[in-house]
Design an enzyme around this catalytic site. Structure first.
Site, mmCIF file in Angstrom:
data_model
loop_
_atom_site.group_PDB
_atom_site.id
_atom_site.type_symbol
_atom_site.label_atom_id
_atom_site.label_comp_id
_atom_site.label_asym_id
_atom_site.label_seq_id
_atom_site.Cartn_x
_atom_site.Cartn_y
_atom_site.Cartn_z
ATOM 1 N N CYS A 172 0.747 -1.389 0.062
ATOM 2 C CA CYS A 172 -0.062 -0.077 0.283
ATOM 3 C C CYS A 172 1.492 0.854 0.622
ATOM 4 C CB CYS A 172 -0.847 0.041 1.120
ATOM 5 S SG CYS A 172 -2.232 -1.367 1.254
ATOM 6 N N ARG A 196 3.524 -0.597 -5.004
ATOM 7 C CA ARG A 196 3.143 -1.223 -3.145
ATOM 8 C C ARG A 196 2.175 -1.683 -3.570
ATOM 9 N NH1 ARG A 196 6.986 1.583 -0.259
ATOM 10 N NH2 ARG A 196 5.687 0.759 1.914
ATOM 11 N N TRP A 253 -3.007 -2.587 -1.705
ATOM 12 C CA TRP A 253 -2.757 -4.328 -1.812
ATOM 13 C C TRP A 253 -3.336 -4.878 -1.177
ATOM 14 C CZ3 TRP A 253 -0.797 -8.575 0.556
ATOM 15 C CH2 TRP A 253 -0.351 -9.813 0.433
ATOM 16 N N ASN A 273 -1.320 2.394 5.450
ATOM 17 C CA ASN A 273 -1.027 1.213 4.593
ATOM 18 C C ASN A 273 0.004 0.327 6.298
ATOM 19 O OD1 ASN A 273 1.419 -0.231 4.554
ATOM 20 N ND2 ASN A 273 2.936 0.840 4.417
ATOM 21 N N GLY A 274 -0.654 -1.147 6.597
ATOM 22 C CA GLY A 274 -0.138 -2.046 7.517
ATOM 23 C C GLY A 274 -1.709 -2.451 8.228
ATOM 24 N N GLU A 314 16.291 -18.986 -8.799
ATOM 25 C CA GLU A 314 16.128 -17.066 -9.028
ATOM 26 C C GLU A 314 15.193 -17.173 -10.904
ATOM 27 O OE1 GLU A 314 15.984 -14.320 -8.224
ATOM 28 O OE2 GLU A 314 15.288 -13.308 -9.481
ATOM 29 N N LYS A 370 11.390 -16.195 -10.806
ATOM 30 C CA LYS A 370 11.510 -14.551 -12.025
ATOM 31 C C LYS A 370 10.427 -15.142 -13.107
ATOM 32 C CE LYS A 370 12.711 -12.038 -10.870
ATOM 33 N NZ LYS A 370 13.848 -12.291 -9.494
ATOM 34 N N GLU A 414 6.641 -16.109 -11.524
ATOM 35 C CA GLU A 414 6.410 -14.196 -11.031
ATOM 36 C C GLU A 414 5.296 -13.487 -11.901
ATOM 37 O OE1 GLU A 414 9.718 -12.634 -9.401
ATOM 38 O OE2 GLU A 414 8.228 -11.268 -7.735
ATOM 39 N N HIS A 473 16.285 -37.862 -7.474
ATOM 40 C CA HIS A 473 15.572 -38.622 -6.266
ATOM 41 C C HIS A 473 13.624 -38.065 -6.814
ATOM 42 C CE1 HIS A 473 19.305 -39.899 -5.063
ATOM 43 N NE2 HIS A 473 19.533 -38.285 -5.085
ATOM 44 N N LYS A 503 5.293 -4.917 -4.625
ATOM 45 C CA LYS A 503 6.691 -4.752 -4.904
ATOM 46 C C LYS A 503 7.635 -4.670 -3.243
ATOM 47 C CE LYS A 503 10.777 -3.618 -7.013
ATOM 48 N NZ LYS A 503 11.317 -4.677 -6.768
HETATM 49 O O1 M6R Z 1 12.659 -6.228 -0.007
HETATM 50 P P1 M6R Z 1 13.244 -6.855 -0.434
HETATM 51 O O2 M6R Z 1 14.676 -7.317 -1.183
HETATM 52 O O3 M6R Z 1 13.156 -7.931 1.359
HETATM 53 O O4 M6R Z 1 11.833 -8.194 -0.856
HETATM 54 C C1 M6R Z 1 12.382 -10.256 -0.329
HETATM 55 C C2 M6R Z 1 10.219 -10.061 -1.893
HETATM 56 O O5 M6R Z 1 9.878 -10.126 -1.255
HETATM 57 C C3 M6R Z 1 11.015 -9.798 -3.561
HETATM 58 O O6 M6R Z 1 12.462 -10.212 -3.435
HETATM 59 C C4 M6R Z 1 10.428 -11.213 -4.573
HETATM 60 O O7 M6R Z 1 10.339 -12.310 -3.956
HETATM 61 C C5 M6R Z 1 10.456 -10.244 -5.569
HETATM 62 N N1 M6R Z 1 9.388 -10.246 -6.180
HETATM 63 C C6 M6R Z 1 11.100 -11.627 -6.793
HETATM 64 O O8 M6R Z 1 11.375 -11.030 -7.649
#
Ligand code: M6R
Length: 612
Positions: A2, A27, A77, A101-102, A485, A489, A492, A508, A607
C-alpha cells in the site's frame, strides 16, 4: 504494501496526489482512491475510489472535477477484505478521512467496541476501525492531532496513516509505526508519502518519521511529535532520487529497463572497492573491521530473490572466507527456536529495506542475543538498515518492476565484497588473491553487458516457452540459486509453473515430471561441476525432455537433437552466478511479453511486502 501520499499547498494538489500514487503503484495496485477537502463556503470531504489501476481512478476524479489545496491518496494491496471499491481507501467516518498502510491486529476487538458505540461498518477492512476511532475521539473534543495521538495508542499492529478532517481544513496529520512514512518539505507547501519517489517532482527535502512519531503538516510548517507526544526535531535529508531515474525512458517496461541497467548498477556498487584498489573493511562502515574480525560465522536472513542472493553467498563465504554460513528464509527463522551464537554475524538482505518478515527476523535474532548485524539494502534510510549495526547500500537505484533484477545482481556484488573482506580479516585471502578477486570484479559489468547481448537468441527461445505450462530449472553448486531465481522470475511474471532443483536431485523425484512437454532449463557454466551436470542432462534426454542450456563461451558443449544451447561470455570464475542471472531474467521477461502478461505489475503481487 500500500502506498500513501498527502499534500497541502496553495495550488491544486490533485495532480500531485495522482502522480504520487502512480509512482507508488509498485506497492500495491488492487485499488486506489483520493479524498480532498472541498470548500464551497462549507468545508466538506470529497472522495473517489476505484478498483484497478490509479489511471482509472484518476479519470474518475477528473470527470468529477476534483480540485483542492488539501488531500490524501492511497494505492492498495488487499489484505483484510477483497478487492472492492468499498474496501478501497480513503475510509471516511463523518467528516474525517484517512489512508492506512499496514495491518491492525486488534481490529476485531476495536470493531466490537465501536459497534457498541453505534458505529456501522461499510467495509471488511481493518482500516475502517481507525476512521471510526478518530471520529469518536474528535466527537469527544480532541483536536485532529490529539485524536490521532489517542487513536494510535489503542491500536496494535503496524501502520502509516494520513488523516484529514473537514473540521480542521488548515492541516493534515500523520503517524507511523512499523510502516515507512516520510514528510516532504516544500516552499509554502508540504507533503507526506510512503517513499520519496511519490513527491520528487515537488521536493527532495524529507524527514523520515521514526517509529511512534506523529506529525502535524501545515502549508507553512511541519511539527513532528515523538512516541510520548512531545515535540521532537528530526533531521532533514536531501534525497538523491532523481525524477529521471524514475522515468521509463526508451524502454517498454521497468523490468526491461532495470535488466539493462545492470552493468551501470554493478559498476556503481563495486566503485568503492575499485577506487580503493582492494577490499578494505570500511566498505561496510567505519566499525566494520572490529565487528567482522571478531565474528566466527554468518547467519543470512532474507526473503524471495534476496534469499537466493544469500544462498549464492553461502558458497562464497564458506569457500573463500572459510567461515560457516547458514541461510534461512526470514519468515521461517522468526518462528523457530533457533540457537543463537552471538559470535555469528546476522546479515539481512533486502532490496526495499522494509520487508516485514526480514525486519521481524532481525528483531528476533537480536532478542535471541545476537549483537552483530549487517544490512545489505538498496533503499537508504529504510527500516532494516536503520535497525542494523553495519550497513552496505547496493547502488542499483530505484527498482520499480515487481520482479527483482538489478537489486539481485548488485546484492551479489555486495555479498562478494563482504566475502573477500571476511576472507582477508580471517586470514583466508592473501594479497595476491585479493588482487585477483578485484580483477574479476572489475570485469563483471563488461561480462554482464556481453550476456545482455544474447537477448535476441533468448527472445527466440521465449516464444516456445510461452506455450508451455510448466518448466524445470536445474543448476549445481553456485548456480543452483540462479536456477531458483530463474524459476521464480518465470512464475512471477508469466504465471508458468516453474520449479528449480539442484541437478543431482532430479533422479530423486522430479525426473518423474519430465516428458516432451516439459522444457528443462539448465545453468551449466564451465566449472568443476560441468561434467556432473552433463550426466544429469542425459537423464533428461533419455526421458524425452527438451533441454535449454545456458553455458559459457569456452565450455566444451554442443547443440544436438533436443538440446539447445546459448553461450554467455567466457566463464566469469567465482562471479559466474552474476553473469548467468542475466539470461534467466531475459527468458522470463520475453516469455511474459509473448504471453501478454503485465510484466511490471504481475497479478496478486506487490513490490514491497510489509505484511506477514
Ligand atoms: O525488498 P526485499 O528484497 O526484502 O523483498 C524480498 C522479496 O519480497 C522479493 O525479492 C520478491 O521475491 C521479488 N518480487 C522477487 O522478484
Amino acid at each position: 504494501m500500500c502506498g500513501i501520499v498527502g499534500a497541502i499547498a496553495d495550488r491544486d494538489v490533485v495532480p500531485v496526489l495522482i502522480e504520487g500514487l502512480k509512482r507508488l503503484e509498485y506497492r500495491g495496485y488492487d485499488s486506489s482512491g483520493i479524498a480532498v477537502l472541498h470548500d464551497a463556503g462549507q468545508p466538506d470531504i470529497r472522495r473517489v475510489r476505484r478498483t484497478g489501476r490509479v489511471s482509472e481512478m484518476a479519470t474518475a476524479a477528473a470527470a468529477e472535477g476534483f480540485d483542492s489545496v488539501l488531500g490524501i491518496g492511497h494505492t492498495r494491496w488487499a489484505t483484510h477484505g477483497g478487492v472492492t471499491e468499498a474496501n478501497a481507501h480513503p475510509h471516511i467516518s463523518d467528516g474525517v478521512a484517512l489512508v492506512h498502510n499496514g495491518i491492525i491486529e486488534n481490529h476485531e476487538e476495536q470493531r466490537e467496541k465501536l459497534r457498541a458505540l453505534g458505529y456501522a461498518f461499510e467495509s471488511q477492512t481493518d482500516t475502517e476501525v481507525i476512521a471510526h476511532l478518530m471520529h469518536h475521539h474528535l466527537k469527544g473534543g480532541d483536536s485532529l492531532l490529539g485524536a490521532l495521538q489517542r487513536t494510535v495508542k489503542e491500536l496494535t499492529g503496524a501502520y502509516a496513516l494520513a488523516v484529514i478532517s473537514r473540521a480542521e481544513p488548515e492541516h493534515f496529520v500523520c503517524a507511523r509505526m512499523g510502516c515507512p512514512l516520510l514528510v516532504g518539505l516544500g516552499e509554502g507547501e508540504n507533503f507526506v508519502a510512503s517513499d520519496v519517489s511519490a513527491i520528487v517532482s515537488s521536493t527532495r527535502r524529507v524527514i523520515f518519521l521514526e517509529e511512534g512519531d506523529t506529525a502535524d503538516v501545515r502549508r507553512d510548517g511541519v511539527q513532528v511529535y515523538g512516541h510520548d507526544d512531545a515535540p521532537v526535531q528530526r533531521d532533514v535529508h536531501l534525497s538523491d532520487v532523481s525524477l529521471a531515474s524514475l522515468e521509463l525512458g526508451p524502454y517498454r517496461h521497468y523490468m526491461q529497463k532495470e535488466i539493462h541497467e545492470q552493468p551501470r548498477a554493478l559498476g556503481d556498487t563495486i566503485e568503492a572497492a575499485i577506487d580503493a584498489g582492494g577490499f578494505p573493511a570500511e566498505l561496510f562502515g567505519k566499525d566494520a573491521e572490529a565487528v567482522l574480525s571478531g565474528i566466527e560465522g554468518i547467519q543470512i536472513l532474507a526473503c524471495g530473490t534476496s534469499y537466493y542472493a544469500g544462498l549464492t553467498a553461502r558458497y562464497w563465504i564458506e569457500s573463500i572466507a572459510g567461515l560457516p554460513c547458514s541461510v534461512e528464509i526470514a519468515s521461517e527463522y522468526r518462528y523457530r527456536a533457533a540457537h543463537a551464537n552471538p559470535k555469528h554475524l546476522i546479515v539481512t538482505i533486502s532490496q526495499s529495506g522494509e520487508t516485514l518478515d526480514t525486519m521481524e527476523a532481525l528483531k528476533y535474532a537480536k532478542s535471541l542475543g545476537h549483537t552483530h548485524t549487517l544490512s545489505i539494502c538498496n533503499v537508504p534510510e529504510s527500516a532494516i538498515p536503520r535497525a542494523s549495526e553495519l550497513v552496505c547500500y547496493t547502488r542499483a537505484g530505484a527498482e520499480i518492476g515487481v520482479a527483482s533484477t538489478k537489486a539481485f545482481t548488485t546484492q551479489l556484488a555486495a555479498l562478494f565484497q563482504l566475502t573477500v573482506v571476511l576472507g582477508k580479516l580471517h586470514g583466508h585471502v592473501d594479497a595476491a588473491q585479493e588482487a585477483d578477486y578485484l580483477e574479476q570484479l572489475r570485469f563483471l559489468p563488461g561480462s554482464v553487458q556481453h550476456a545482455l547481448n544474447m537477448e535476441p537468441q533468448i527472445a527466440a527461445w521465449a516464444e516456445r516457452f510461452a506455450r508451455k505450462s510448466s518448466a524445470l530449472f536445474l543448476g549445481r553448486g553456485l548456480h543452483y540459486p540462479i536456477a531458483l531465481e530463474g524459476a521464480l522470475k518465470l512464475k512471477e511474471i508469466t504465471y508458468i509453473h516453474a520449479e528449480a532443483y539442484p541437478a543431482g536431485e532430479l533422479k530423486h523425484g522430479p525426473l518423474a515430471l519430465v516428458d516432451e512437454d516439459m522444457p528443462v532449463v539448465v545453468i551449466a557454466p564451465n566449472d568443476s561441476l560441468l561434467e556432473k551436470v552433463k550426466s544429469n542432462m542425459q537423464e533428461v534426454r533419455a526421458r524425452g525432455g527438451e533441454l535449454f542450456v545456458f553455458t559459457d563461451q569456452d565450455s566444451n558443449f554442443n547443440e544436438s537433437e533436443g538440446v539447445h544451447v546459448i553461450r554467455t561470455p567466457r566463464h566469469a570464475g567465482v562471479l559466474s552466478p552474476v553473469v548467468h542471472t542475466i539470461p534467466v531474467q531475459l527468458l522470463a521477461y520475453h516469455t511474459a511479453l509473448a504471453r501478454g502478461t503485465d510484466v511490471d505489475k504481475p497479478r496478486n503481487l506487490a513490490k514491497s511486502v510489509t505484511v506477514e
